[in-house]
Design a protein around this motif. Structure first.
Motif, PDB file in Angstrom:
ATOM      1  N   UNK A 181       0.854  -1.188   0.000  1.00 44.20           N
ATOM      2  CA  UNK A 181       0.000   0.000   0.000  1.00 44.20           C
ATOM      3  C   UNK A 181       0.890   1.237   0.000  1.00 44.20           C
ATOM      4  N   UNK A 182       0.748   2.085  -0.997  1.00 43.54           N
ATOM      5  CA  UNK A 182       1.494   3.349  -1.065  1.00 43.54           C
ATOM      6  C   UNK A 182       0.546   4.476  -0.659  1.00 43.54           C
ATOM      7  N   UNK A 183       0.889   5.177   0.405  1.00 43.96           N
ATOM      8  CA  UNK A 183      -0.012   6.163   0.999  1.00 43.96           C
ATOM      9  C   UNK A 183       0.648   7.538   1.057  1.00 43.96           C
ATOM     10  N   UNK A 184       0.012   8.511   0.429  1.00 39.44           N
ATOM     11  CA  UNK A 184       0.462   9.889   0.583  1.00 39.44           C
ATOM     12  C   UNK A 184       1.829  10.179   0.014  1.00 39.44           C
ATOM     13  N   UNK A 185       2.219   9.443  -1.020  1.00 38.32           N
ATOM     14  CA  UNK A 185       3.522   9.652  -1.649  1.00 38.32           C
ATOM     15  C   UNK A 185       3.335   9.955  -3.129  1.00 38.32           C
ATOM     16  N   UNK A 186       4.106  10.904  -3.624  1.00 35.51           N
ATOM     17  CA  UNK A 186       4.088  11.202  -5.056  1.00 35.51           C
ATOM     18  C   UNK A 186       4.726  10.087  -5.864  1.00 35.51           C
ATOM     19  N   UNK A 187       5.476   9.218  -5.185  1.00 36.05           N
ATOM     20  CA  UNK A 187       6.207   8.109  -5.816  1.00 36.05           C
ATOM     21  C   UNK A 187       7.137   8.617  -6.915  1.00 36.05           C
ATOM     22  N   UNK A 188       7.761   9.758  -6.633  1.00 35.29           N
ATOM     23  CA  UNK A 188       8.710  10.361  -7.564  1.00 35.29           C
ATOM     24  C   UNK A 188      10.131  10.386  -7.014  1.00 35.29           C
ATOM     25  N   UNK A 189      10.289  10.121  -5.715  1.00 32.57           N
ATOM     26  CA  UNK A 189      11.613  10.175  -5.096  1.00 32.57           C
ATOM     27  C   UNK A 189      12.177   8.766  -5.039  1.00 32.57           C
ATOM     28  N   UNK A 190      13.251   8.549  -5.768  1.00 26.12           N
ATOM     29  CA  UNK A 190      13.894   7.236  -5.787  1.00 26.12           C
ATOM     30  C   UNK A 190      15.157   7.275  -4.921  1.00 26.12           C
ATOM     31  N   UNK A 191      15.542   6.127  -4.349  1.00 21.29           N
ATOM     32  CA  UNK A 191      15.057   4.779  -4.655  1.00 21.29           C
ATOM     33  C   UNK A 191      13.814   4.335  -3.897  1.00 21.29           C
ATOM     34  N   UNK A 192      13.298   5.152  -2.969  1.00 18.83           N
ATOM     35  CA  UNK A 192      12.152   4.703  -2.173  1.00 18.83           C
ATOM     36  C   UNK A 192      10.966   4.344  -3.061  1.00 18.83           C
ATOM     37  N   UNK A 193      10.693   5.181  -4.074  1.00 20.75           N
ATOM     38  CA  UNK A 193       9.555   4.912  -4.950  1.00 20.75           C
ATOM     39  C   UNK A 193       9.724   3.605  -5.706  1.00 20.75           C
ATOM     40  N   UNK A 194      10.954   3.216  -5.975  1.00 15.19           N
ATOM     41  CA  UNK A 194      11.206   1.978  -6.703  1.00 15.19           C
ATOM     42  C   UNK A 194      10.781   0.745  -5.951  1.00 15.19           C
ATOM     43  N   UNK A 195      10.529   0.857  -4.638  1.00 20.13           N
ATOM     44  CA  UNK A 195      10.055  -0.287  -3.862  1.00 20.13           C
ATOM     45  C   UNK A 195       8.700  -0.770  -4.357  1.00 20.13           C
ATOM     46  N   UNK A 196       7.920   0.141  -4.950  1.00 16.65           N
ATOM     47  CA  UNK A 196       6.626  -0.246  -5.516  1.00 16.65           C
ATOM     48  C   UNK A 196       6.830  -1.270  -6.620  1.00 16.65           C
ATOM     49  N   UNK A 197       7.756  -0.977  -7.539  1.00 15.77           N
ATOM     50  CA  UNK A 197       8.043  -1.905  -8.624  1.00 15.77           C
ATOM     51  C   UNK A 197       8.570  -3.239  -8.133  1.00 15.77           C
ATOM     52  N   UNK A 198       9.396  -3.201  -7.091  1.00 21.93           N
ATOM     53  CA  UNK A 198       9.925  -4.442  -6.510  1.00 21.93           C
ATOM     54  C   UNK A 198       8.778  -5.320  -6.018  1.00 21.93           C
ATOM     55  N   UNK A 199       7.822  -4.711  -5.317  1.00 22.01           N
ATOM     56  CA  UNK A 199       6.694  -5.470  -4.773  1.00 22.01           C
ATOM     57  C   UNK A 199       5.817  -6.048  -5.874  1.00 22.01           C
ATOM     58  N   UNK A 200       5.506  -5.236  -6.874  1.00 20.56           N
ATOM     59  CA  UNK A 200       4.638  -5.694  -7.954  1.00 20.56           C
ATOM     60  C   UNK A 200       5.295  -6.829  -8.738  1.00 20.56           C
ATOM     61  N   UNK A 201       6.579  -6.679  -9.027  1.00 17.97           N
ATOM     62  CA  UNK A 201       7.295  -7.727  -9.762  1.00 17.97           C
ATOM     63  C   UNK A 201       7.331  -9.036  -8.980  1.00 17.97           C
ATOM     64  N   UNK A 202       7.287  -8.954  -7.651  1.00 20.60           N
ATOM     65  CA  UNK A 202       7.296 -10.161  -6.821  1.00 20.60           C
ATOM     66  C   UNK A 202       5.903 -10.739  -6.630  1.00 20.60           C
ATOM     67  N   UNK A 203       4.887 -10.068  -7.192  1.00 19.94           N
ATOM     68  CA  UNK A 203       3.535 -10.607  -7.148  1.00 19.94           C
ATOM     69  C   UNK A 203       2.600  -9.978  -6.147  1.00 19.94           C
ATOM     70  N   UNK A 204       2.991  -8.909  -5.492  1.00 16.64           N
ATOM     71  CA  UNK A 204       2.123  -8.274  -4.500  1.00 16.64           C
ATOM     72  C   UNK A 204       0.994  -7.502  -5.165  1.00 16.64           C
ATOM     73  N   UNK A 205      -0.137  -7.449  -4.483  1.00 15.67           N
ATOM     74  CA  UNK A 205      -1.220  -6.545  -4.885  1.00 15.67           C
ATOM     75  C   UNK A 205      -0.817  -5.124  -4.509  1.00 15.67           C
ATOM     76  N   UNK A 206      -1.055  -4.175  -5.404  1.00 13.03           N
ATOM     77  CA  UNK A 206      -0.688  -2.785  -5.165  1.00 13.03           C
ATOM     78  C   UNK A 206      -1.943  -1.943  -4.984  1.00 13.03           C
ATOM     79  N   UNK A 207      -1.949  -1.152  -3.904  1.00 11.71           N
ATOM     80  CA  UNK A 207      -3.010  -0.184  -3.642  1.00 11.71           C
ATOM     81  C   UNK A 207      -2.351   1.178  -3.461  1.00 11.71           C
ATOM     82  N   UNK A 208      -2.813   2.175  -4.194  1.00 11.16           N
ATOM     83  CA  UNK A 208      -2.269   3.532  -4.103  1.00 11.16           C
ATOM     84  C   UNK A 208      -3.323   4.444  -3.495  1.00 11.16           C
ATOM     85  N   UNK A 209      -2.965   5.126  -2.419  1.00 12.61           N
ATOM     86  CA  UNK A 209      -3.838   6.106  -1.776  1.00 12.61           C
ATOM     87  C   UNK A 209      -3.117   7.449  -1.838  1.00 12.61           C
ATOM     88  N   UNK A 210      -3.543   8.295  -2.745  1.00 18.04           N
ATOM     89  CA  UNK A 210      -2.862   9.585  -2.929  1.00 18.04           C
ATOM     90  C   UNK A 210      -3.780  10.545  -3.668  1.00 18.04           C
TER      91      UNK A 210
END
Length: 241
Positions: A181-210
Motif C-alpha cells: 500500500x502506497x499512501x500519501x507519496x508522489x512516488x517520484x523520489x527514488x530509490x524509495x519509490x522503486x520499492x513499488x516496482x519491486x513489490x509488484x514484480x514479486x507478485x504483490x497486490x498494489x493499492x495507491x492512496x494519494x
C-alpha cells in the motif's frame, strides 16, 4: 486476508498533512510557497552556507513538526498492526508512526528522523529539542558541543544517498509482502519509490492512496483519491475484515 498475509505500507508526506506538517511537492506544498526552502533540506547548500543553516534552525523551531500529533491515518496503521503482520516503510522523518503507537520494529525510516541531530565531524548526537533549546537561547547556528562541527538533522537530506542497509531491508520487505500500500507519496523520489516496482514484480497486490496521480497508478489494483484520514481507516477495515 488471512492472519499470515504480510502488508507493507509505504508512507509519504501526505499522511502527515492532516497533522499540520506540509508536504514538499503538493499544490500547497512547502516548495510551492517558498521555492528557496529546498535549500534548507539539501546537503550542499546546508553545509556551505551558514545563512541556510540559520533559516533551517528557525524552520525546525517554528515549523511545528516536532509538536505535531498523529492523525486518523497514523492510528489506522496501528489498528492494522494489531490484526495483520505489517511493516511501515516511511519516507517521512516526523516520527508520527511511533508516536501513534507503532513499535520501532514495525517502522523502517527510509530517510532517517528529524527528532535527532548529529554532528558532521564526530559521533555526537542528541534529541533535536536539546539543540532547539540552544537556538532559543540565542545560538542561531549551534555548533557541535563536543568538537565545534556542523550540526545537522539525522535525516537523509536531498543530495545524499539512502543507507544501503536500510534500503536492502526495505527491498526485502517489498519482495516478501502480499499487499503493498502506497499512501500519501508522489512516488517520484527514488530509490524509495522503486520499492513499488519491486513489490509488484514479486507478485504483490498494489493499492495507491494519494490525492494526485502517481507514476505507478496503472500498476495498481486499486487507486484511492479520497483524503487519507478517511480513506486509510476504511481501507484498513477492508484489509482486516
Amino acid at each position: 486476508m488471512t492472519s499470515r498475509t504480510l502488508v507493507a505500507v509505504l508512507t509519504g508526506a501526505g499522511i502527515s498533512t492532516d497533522s499540520g506538517i506540509p508536504d514538499y511537492r503538493g499544490p500547497n506544498g512547502l516548495w510551492q510557497r517558498d521555492p528557496a526552502a529546498q535549500d534548507l533540506v539539501t546537503i550542499g547548500p546546508y553545509l556551505a552556507d551558514p545563512e541556510v543553516r540559520r533559516r533551517a534552525w528557525l524552520l525546525r523551531r517554528d515549523g511545528g513538526a516536532l509538536r505535531a500529533e498523529p492523525n486518523a491515518g497514523h492510528r489506522a496503521l496501528v489498528e492494522l498492526d494489531a490484526k495483520l503482520p505489517m511493516r511501515v516503510l516511511t519516507q517521512n522523518v516526523d516520527g508520527l508512526h511511533q508516536k501513534a503507537g507503532l513499535r520501532d520494529s514495525r517502522v523502517l525510516e527510509l530517510h532517517g528522523t528529524a527528532r535527532r541531530v548529529r554532528c558532521m565531524d564526530c559521533e555526537f548526537t542528541c534529541p533535536t529539542e536539546r539543540a532547539l533549546e540552544r537556538v532559543a537561547a540565542g545560538e542561531a547556528d549551534p555548533p557541535c558541543p563536543d568538537c565545534g562541527g556542523i550540526l545537522r538533522p539525522a535525516t537523509v537530506m536531498f543530495g545524499e544517498a539512502l543507507d544501503p542497509v536500510v534500503l536492502e531491508r526495505a527491498a526485502k520487505i517489498a519482495q516478501l509482502c502480499d499487499v503493498f500500500v502506497a499512501v500519501g507519496s508522489s512516488l517520484q523520489v527514488h530509490p524509495a519509490a522503486g520499492l513499488v516496482g519491486v513489490a509488484v514484480e514479486a507478485g504483490a497486490r498494489l493499492i495507491v492512496v494519494n490525492a494526485e496521480p502517481t507514476p505507478y497508478d496503472e500498476l495498481a489494483e486499486q487507486v484511492v483519491r479520497d483524503p487519507i484520514s478517511t480513506a486509510l481507516p476504511a481501507l484498513v477495515a477492508t484489509l482486516t475484515g
